[in-house]
Design a protein around this motif. Structure first.
Motif, PDB file in Angstrom:
ATOM      1  N   THR A 126       0.776  -1.237   0.154  1.00  0.00           N
ATOM      2  CA  THR A 126       0.151  -0.095   0.277  1.00  0.00           C
ATOM      3  C   THR A 126       0.915   1.226  -0.205  1.00  0.00           C
ATOM      4  O   THR A 126       1.786   1.374   0.676  1.00  0.00           O
ATOM      5  CB  THR A 126      -0.851  -0.035   1.342  1.00  0.00           C
ATOM      6  N   GLY A 127       0.928   2.118  -0.863  1.00  0.00           N
ATOM      7  CA  GLY A 127       1.317   3.417  -1.238  1.00  0.00           C
ATOM      8  C   GLY A 127       2.436   3.268  -2.285  1.00  0.00           C
ATOM      9  O   GLY A 127       3.179   4.027  -2.412  1.00  0.00           O
ATOM     10  N   THR A 128       2.470   2.136  -3.092  1.00  0.00           N
ATOM     11  CA  THR A 128       3.249   1.818  -4.133  1.00  0.00           C
ATOM     12  C   THR A 128       2.011   1.619  -5.373  1.00  0.00           C
ATOM     13  O   THR A 128       1.128   0.969  -5.111  1.00  0.00           O
ATOM     14  CB  THR A 128       4.133   1.049  -4.034  1.00  0.00           C
ATOM     15  N   ASP A 156      -6.462  -2.126  -3.359  1.00  0.00           N
ATOM     16  CA  ASP A 156      -7.622  -1.002  -3.805  1.00  0.00           C
ATOM     17  C   ASP A 156      -8.028  -0.182  -2.735  1.00  0.00           C
ATOM     18  O   ASP A 156      -7.583  -0.382  -1.624  1.00  0.00           O
ATOM     19  CB  ASP A 156      -8.713  -1.896  -4.577  1.00  0.00           C
ATOM     20  N   ASP A 157      -8.957   0.608  -2.938  1.00  0.00           N
ATOM     21  CA  ASP A 157      -9.412   1.951  -1.735  1.00  0.00           C
ATOM     22  C   ASP A 157     -10.713   1.398  -1.270  1.00  0.00           C
ATOM     23  O   ASP A 157     -11.409   2.338  -0.442  1.00  0.00           O
ATOM     24  CB  ASP A 157      -9.423   3.219  -2.460  1.00  0.00           C
ATOM     25  N   ARG A 158     -11.242   0.111  -1.377  1.00  0.00           N
ATOM     26  CA  ARG A 158     -12.410  -0.111  -0.883  1.00  0.00           C
ATOM     27  C   ARG A 158     -12.435  -0.363   0.557  1.00  0.00           C
ATOM     28  O   ARG A 158     -13.456   0.360   1.206  1.00  0.00           O
ATOM     29  CB  ARG A 158     -12.692  -1.790  -1.372  1.00  0.00           C
ATOM     30  N   GLU A 159     -11.624  -0.470   1.335  1.00  0.00           N
ATOM     31  CA  GLU A 159     -11.576  -0.571   2.802  1.00  0.00           C
ATOM     32  C   GLU A 159     -11.025   0.621   3.394  1.00  0.00           C
ATOM     33  O   GLU A 159     -11.671   0.856   4.499  1.00  0.00           O
ATOM     34  CB  GLU A 159     -10.422  -1.845   3.164  1.00  0.00           C
ATOM     35  N   ASP A 160     -10.289   1.294   2.698  1.00  0.00           N
ATOM     36  CA  ASP A 160      -9.767   2.738   3.141  1.00  0.00           C
ATOM     37  C   ASP A 160      -9.721   3.651   2.135  1.00  0.00           C
ATOM     38  O   ASP A 160      -8.842   3.695   1.362  1.00  0.00           O
ATOM     39  CB  ASP A 160      -8.307   2.571   3.967  1.00  0.00           C
ATOM     40  N   ALA A 161     -10.838   4.470   2.070  1.00  0.00           N
ATOM     41  CA  ALA A 161     -10.780   5.541   0.953  1.00  0.00           C
ATOM     42  C   ALA A 161      -9.826   6.397   0.914  1.00  0.00           C
ATOM     43  O   ALA A 161      -9.203   6.983  -0.005  1.00  0.00           O
ATOM     44  CB  ALA A 161     -12.042   6.291   1.068  1.00  0.00           C
ATOM     45  N   ILE A 166      -3.873   3.822  -6.193  1.00  0.00           N
ATOM     46  CA  ILE A 166      -4.713   4.151  -7.256  1.00  0.00           C
ATOM     47  C   ILE A 166      -5.430   2.811  -7.830  1.00  0.00           C
ATOM     48  O   ILE A 166      -5.202   1.572  -6.881  1.00  0.00           O
ATOM     49  CB  ILE A 166      -3.545   4.439  -8.550  1.00  0.00           C
ATOM     50  N   ARG A 167      -6.480   3.228  -8.705  1.00  0.00           N
ATOM     51  CA  ARG A 167      -7.087   2.062  -9.146  1.00  0.00           C
ATOM     52  C   ARG A 167      -6.609   1.434 -10.288  1.00  0.00           C
ATOM     53  O   ARG A 167      -6.312   2.166 -11.321  1.00  0.00           O
ATOM     54  CB  ARG A 167      -8.569   2.549  -9.564  1.00  0.00           C
ATOM     55  N   ARG A 168      -6.631  -0.031 -10.299  1.00  0.00           N
ATOM     56  CA  ARG A 168      -5.665  -0.660 -11.532  1.00  0.00           C
ATOM     57  C   ARG A 168      -6.521  -0.218 -12.819  1.00  0.00           C
ATOM     58  O   ARG A 168      -7.908  -0.176 -12.986  1.00  0.00           O
ATOM     59  CB  ARG A 168      -6.086  -2.048 -11.485  1.00  0.00           C
ATOM     60  N   THR A 169      -5.924   0.208 -13.845  1.00  0.00           N
ATOM     61  CA  THR A 169      -6.457   0.571 -15.056  1.00  0.00           C
ATOM     62  C   THR A 169      -5.630   0.530 -16.489  1.00  0.00           C
ATOM     63  O   THR A 169      -4.477   0.594 -16.392  1.00  0.00           O
ATOM     64  CB  THR A 169      -6.823   2.149 -14.933  1.00  0.00           C
ATOM     65  N   SER A 170      -6.300   0.118 -17.401  1.00  0.00           N
ATOM     66  CA  SER A 170      -5.861   0.261 -18.696  1.00  0.00           C
ATOM     67  C   SER A 170      -6.058   1.589 -19.358  1.00  0.00           C
ATOM     68  O   SER A 170      -6.630   2.245 -18.414  1.00  0.00           O
ATOM     69  CB  SER A 170      -6.347  -0.858 -19.667  1.00  0.00           C
ATOM     70  N   VAL A 171      -5.276   1.837 -20.318  1.00  0.00           N
ATOM     71  CA  VAL A 171      -5.507   3.241 -20.871  1.00  0.00           C
ATOM     72  C   VAL A 171      -6.105   3.238 -22.236  1.00  0.00           C
ATOM     73  O   VAL A 171      -5.594   2.498 -23.289  1.00  0.00           O
ATOM     74  CB  VAL A 171      -4.183   3.823 -20.847  1.00  0.00           C
ATOM     75  N   ALA A 306     -11.207 -12.773  -6.065  1.00  0.00           N
ATOM     76  CA  ALA A 306     -10.392 -12.748  -7.308  1.00  0.00           C
ATOM     77  C   ALA A 306     -10.982 -11.767  -8.330  1.00  0.00           C
ATOM     78  O   ALA A 306     -10.454 -10.964  -8.942  1.00  0.00           O
ATOM     79  CB  ALA A 306     -10.363 -14.292  -8.077  1.00  0.00           C
ATOM     80  N   ALA A 307     -12.335 -11.756  -8.449  1.00  0.00           N
ATOM     81  CA  ALA A 307     -13.041 -10.642  -9.323  1.00  0.00           C
ATOM     82  C   ALA A 307     -12.531  -9.361  -8.798  1.00  0.00           C
ATOM     83  O   ALA A 307     -12.246  -8.541  -9.706  1.00  0.00           O
ATOM     84  CB  ALA A 307     -14.572 -10.843  -9.188  1.00  0.00           C
ATOM     85  N   ARG A 308     -12.724  -8.943  -7.462  1.00  0.00           N
ATOM     86  CA  ARG A 308     -12.306  -7.722  -7.177  1.00  0.00           C
ATOM     87  C   ARG A 308     -11.135  -7.352  -7.367  1.00  0.00           C
ATOM     88  O   ARG A 308     -10.865  -5.964  -7.733  1.00  0.00           O
ATOM     89  CB  ARG A 308     -12.427  -7.656  -5.665  1.00  0.00           C
TER      90      ARG A 308
END
Length: 459
Positions: A126-128, A156-161, A166-171, A306-308
């Motif tokens: 967390t933090g990277t 992810d930020d579900r537990e601690d907003a 960051i949120r995993r993402t393609s571009v 796994a989905a999350r």
């Protein structure tokens, strides 16, 4: 079914011309299989190059990174080379990050390629987080921009907003008029033009919270570059193995309606459900603490987990191929790669060594006897072969866990998985995956498993 994007034909006429040009080279059903030996370099359609050893990592150019000195080889942040501001497109949150970079040397695929897909295995406290990019050199002597193939972390930020994540993402919307990035795949726009990728470089950027001592660690980075010809049918491979692996069976369908924030729920979770089956085959699974967030009324909470943690917030689904491989590698001493195989003979080689395979395919209902559905893109797990050579698959698109085990006709499965062109229900020419698969395997493998992976080009 999965919402995994299958590339549609950008220019129908060009695609049909390419198919016609290659039709004469396609071996009809029933022809003798290719030799089991690995083809000469010039004949290979798939090229895998992964950086995994100290020597590999040492061959790259470091800007603030260092090679892990003990244990499993990898790279991590030594000293940041600067800071950058990143506004997360999915939360709107602007954050400053320190970063360092590692750039790999140019790699020339065995055959000039039409597509490339990266894979990585990493730990991101967390933090990277990390970013993976590719720069392609074309056969006309020009070079692509640096394309982003993924911005990834394991949390992810579900537990601690308020957590520094960051949120995993393609571009999306990455193109230079010659190639484009489609979620996780770099693809030549017009293969009929003759343009090919003759070399590429990968760039890895490591990010952390400023002023901290945190660092991501990346143990594996690489890409599969391929030049699979356009074809509606593929050569038949003669049966060569009768064996079935004992792989857990999980249905995605029993998760319908659960956690719709992840691609509308379990009916679209074929990829993470398949990933979970393989992970548990290798003896890895989430802890009770990992699963504490899941509604206790839900069966098989590890599938929800796994989905999350495979969800791609830009794609809007859990079917990002490299994100699934990266998720698998978050478990202790596991590795995951995305590649292509060339035949069912390759699959038999892996099954013989005890390595199940997750395959990606698309088909009409009538093209796969016994499936009972058609799909524009679906993942399932191949776990063996019958005495007659038919494919034994754990198909997550089943009404219950016991119903997951299916036997599919060899020739039908072979064609829907390996072809690169097909016609959809409207008769339009669209793309198939051309043998895309996930391979998950532990760091410590038997000699037979090492040989089997090398036989399909993975080390």
């Amino acid at each position: 079914m999965s919402r995994r994007r299958i590339l549609t034909t950008a220019a129908g006429a060009a695609a049909l011309a390419a198919v016609a040009a290659t039709a004469a080279t396609v071996t009809p059903a029933g022809a003798a299989p290719a030799s089991r030996r690995r083809p000469p370099r010039a004949e290979r359609l798939v090229d895998n190059r992964f950086w995994v050893s100290r020597k590999d990592w040492g061959s790259g150019t470091s800007h603030g990174t260092r090679v892990v000195a003990k244990g499993r080889a990898g790279v991590e942040m030594a000293e940041p080379v600067g800071t950058t501001d990143y506004t997360d497109p999915h939360t709107g949150r602007a954050t400053t990050w320190e970063y360092a970079q590692w750039t790999g040397p140019a790699h020339r695929p065995a055959t000039p390629a039409t597509e490339a897909i990266a894979s990585w295995n990493a730990r991101t406290p967390t933090g990277t987080w990390i970013q993976v990019e590719i720069e392609a050199t074309y056969s006309d002597g020009t070079t692509s921009p640096w394309y982003v193939l993924g911005r990834w972390n394991s949390g992810d930020d579900r537990e601690d907003a308020g957590a520094a994540v960051i949120r995993r993402t393609s571009v999306d919307d990455q193109s230079d008029g010659k190639t484009s990035v489609w979620t996780d795949t770099l693809s030549v726009d017009d293969t009929a033009s003759g343009l090919r990728v003759v070399a590429y470089r990968l760039r890895l950027t490591l990010y952390r919270t400023p002023g901290s001592a945190l660092t991501p660690t990346v143990w594996r980075l690489g890409a599969m570059a391929s030049a699979v010809p356009d074809r509606f049918t593929v050569p038949a491979a003669a049966p060569g193995l009768a064996k079935e692996l004992k792989v857990p069976r999980y249905s995605q369908e029993i998760h319908k309606g659960q956690y719709p924030e992840y691609d509308n729920g379990g009916e679209a979770w074929c990829s993470p459900t398949s990933s979970q089956m393989i992970l548990e085959y290798w003896g890895r699974r989430p802890t009770a603490g990992d699963l504490a967030w899941v509604d206790p009324a839900f069966a098989d909470p590890q599938v929800c987990h796994a989905a999350r943690f495979t969800y791609d917030y830009q794609y809007g689904g859990c079917g990002n191929w490299p994100f699934n491989a990266a998720y698998a590698a978050t478990y202790e001493d596991m590795q995951g790669v995305v590649t292509r195989l060339g035949s069912l003979t390759d699959l038999e080689t892996l099954i013989r060594a005890g390595i199940p395979v997750i395959t990606s395919q698309s088909f009409l209902k009538e093209e796969l006897t016994g499936a009972g559905y058609g799909t524009a893109g679906h993942l399932m797990t191949v776990i063996g072969f019958t005495r007659s050579g038919d494919v034994i698959a754990n198909d997550p698109a089943s009404p219950s866990n016991p119903a997951v085990r299916r036997v599919y006709k060899r020739r039908e499965f072979e064609n829907i998985w390996l072809r690169t062109k097909r016609r959809n229900a409207q008769g339009t020419v669209v793309s198939g995956t051309g043998g895309v698969c996930y391979l998950y395997f532990p760091v410590h493998r038997t000699k037979e498993q090492v040989r089997a992976l090398l036989a399909v080009g993975v080390r």
